[in-house]
Design a protein around this motif. Structure first.
Motif, short mmCIF file in Angstrom:
data_model
loop_
_atom_site.label_atom_id
_atom_site.label_comp_id
_atom_site.label_asym_id
_atom_site.label_seq_id
_atom_site.Cartn_x
_atom_site.Cartn_y
_atom_site.Cartn_z
N PHE A 158 0.87 -1.20 0.00
CA PHE A 158 0.00 0.00 0.00
C PHE A 158 0.89 1.23 0.00
N LEU A 169 0.99 7.46 8.09
CA LEU A 169 1.13 6.07 7.65
C LEU A 169 2.34 5.91 6.73
N SER A 216 -3.98 -2.59 -3.07
CA SER A 216 -4.92 -1.99 -2.12
C SER A 216 -6.04 -3.00 -1.90
N ASN A 244 -10.73 -3.73 6.77
CA ASN A 244 -9.29 -3.93 6.69
C ASN A 244 -8.77 -4.20 8.10
O1 URC Z 1 -5.77 -1.21 1.15
C1 URC Z 1 -5.86 -0.15 1.78
N1 URC Z 1 -6.74 0.80 1.35
C2 URC Z 1 -6.89 2.00 1.98
O2 URC Z 1 -7.72 2.85 1.56
C3 URC Z 1 -6.10 2.24 3.12
N2 URC Z 1 -6.00 3.27 3.98
C4 URC Z 1 -5.08 2.93 4.92
O3 URC Z 1 -4.75 3.65 5.91
N3 URC Z 1 -4.58 1.68 4.67
C5 URC Z 1 -5.21 1.24 3.56
N4 URC Z 1 -5.10 0.07 2.88
#
Ligand code: URC
Length: 296
Positions: A158, A169, A216, A244
């Motif tokens: 990601f 992040l 993602s 998630n």
């Molecule tokens: O696969 C992901 N999508 C997101 O939109 C996202 N946002 C995040 O903080 N981590 C992730 N991971």
């Protein structure tokens, strides 16, 4: 100012039904949670308390049990279709019925390496689901599953997301990807081998989750839905809701240790929630299939 009654439905929620097929020495159990909802000319009970057309929710519950005795439930879609048609056919002022069924799995306990005839252990949290709507002489079937928890320990990245003053992040090219799949798919037609279709769709979604190198969870969601639609003509549309389930690398540096993607903290909340619909453009019209169901 005028006040009017808007859309409404009523029924018995979460009737717990367990059946045992005792026709041979090897028993078969079916463990269902059944919810019924009826719609129709129900203004009188709301406006004046006139219950002359109200099929009591207690009667609806009893009908579920009596039907289970008279004909073994079989596939949840078939049982839901039988119940929905009954309520619409039997009561002239009821013109729509929505039957929701969740199926809870039981596995046979292995004893001396052989599956036991009549002893079982719960398969886990995963549920097979259906939502059947009967109206206007036809029916719509939306089936699915809930709480299918999956994880891959690599093959997920990601990065490339925008950074602003609130972004902390770190970008990653190797992370754990984990989710609990809620999927619903809308069928076109009714002449379907429900059992086979369910297991094929589940297999396709799991294989896609495993095989796709994910950039993602959104990309994974679309790929899972797309794979189902490409391989299963009987499915018109797939809706997925994917939390998630974040796994954060633990900082082991205070202990003079490195962490090479081996030790994680599995966070409970908050979680990202990725939701979406994947459709085929030549699908039959959705009609009442999704009416009063959650959007995802
Ligand atoms: O696969 C992901 N999508 C997101 O939109 C996202 N946002 C995040 O903080 N981590 C992730 N991971």
């Amino acid at each position: 100012m005028a006040i009017t009654l808007g859309p409404n439905q009523y029924g018995k929620a979460e009737v717990r039904l367990v059946t045992v097929d005792r026709s041979g020495p090897v028993h078969h159990v079916k463990d269902l949670t059944v919810s019924t909802s009826l719609r129709g000319e129900l203004a009188a009970t709301h406006l004046t308390g006139d219950n002359s057309v109200v099929v009591a929710t207690d009667t609806q519950k009893n009908t579920v049990y009596a039907f289970a005795k008279q004909t073994p439930p079989g596939e949840i879609e078939d049982f839901a279709l039988r119940l929905g048609r009954h309520f619409v056919d039997a009561f002239s002022h009821i013109d729509q019925a929505r039957i929701l069924i969740d199926e809870h799995g039981w596995d046979r306990i292995p004893v001396d390496g052989k599956p036991h005839d009549h002893a079982f252990s719960r398969s886990g949290d995963e549920k097979r689901t259906t939502a059947v709507t009967v109206a206007d002489g036809r029916a719509w079937v939306v089936s699915g599953l809930r709480d299918l928890v999956v994880l891959k320990s690599t093959g997920s990245e990601f990065h490339g997301f925008p950074r602003d003053r609130y972004t902390t992040l770190a970008e990653t090219d190797d992370r754990i990807l984990a989710t609990a799949v809620t999927a619903r798919w809308r069928y076109q037609g009714e002449d379907i081998d429900w059992h086979k279709s369910f297991h094929e769709i589940r297999r396709i979604m799991l294989e896609t989750f495993a095989n796709l190198h994910s950039l993602s969870l959104q990309q994974t969601l679309y790929a899972m839905g797309e794979a189902v639609l490409k391989q299963r003509r009987e499915v018109a549309e797939v809706r997925l809701s994917l939390p998630n389930k974040h796994h954060f690398l633990v900082d082991l540096s205070p202990f003079g240790l490195t962490n090479d993607n081996e030790v994680f903290y599995a966070a409970d909340r908050p979680y990202g929630l990725i939701e979406g619909t994947v459709l085929r453009d030549d699908a039959e019209d959705a009609g009442l299939a999704w009416y009063s169901l959650p959007e995802f």
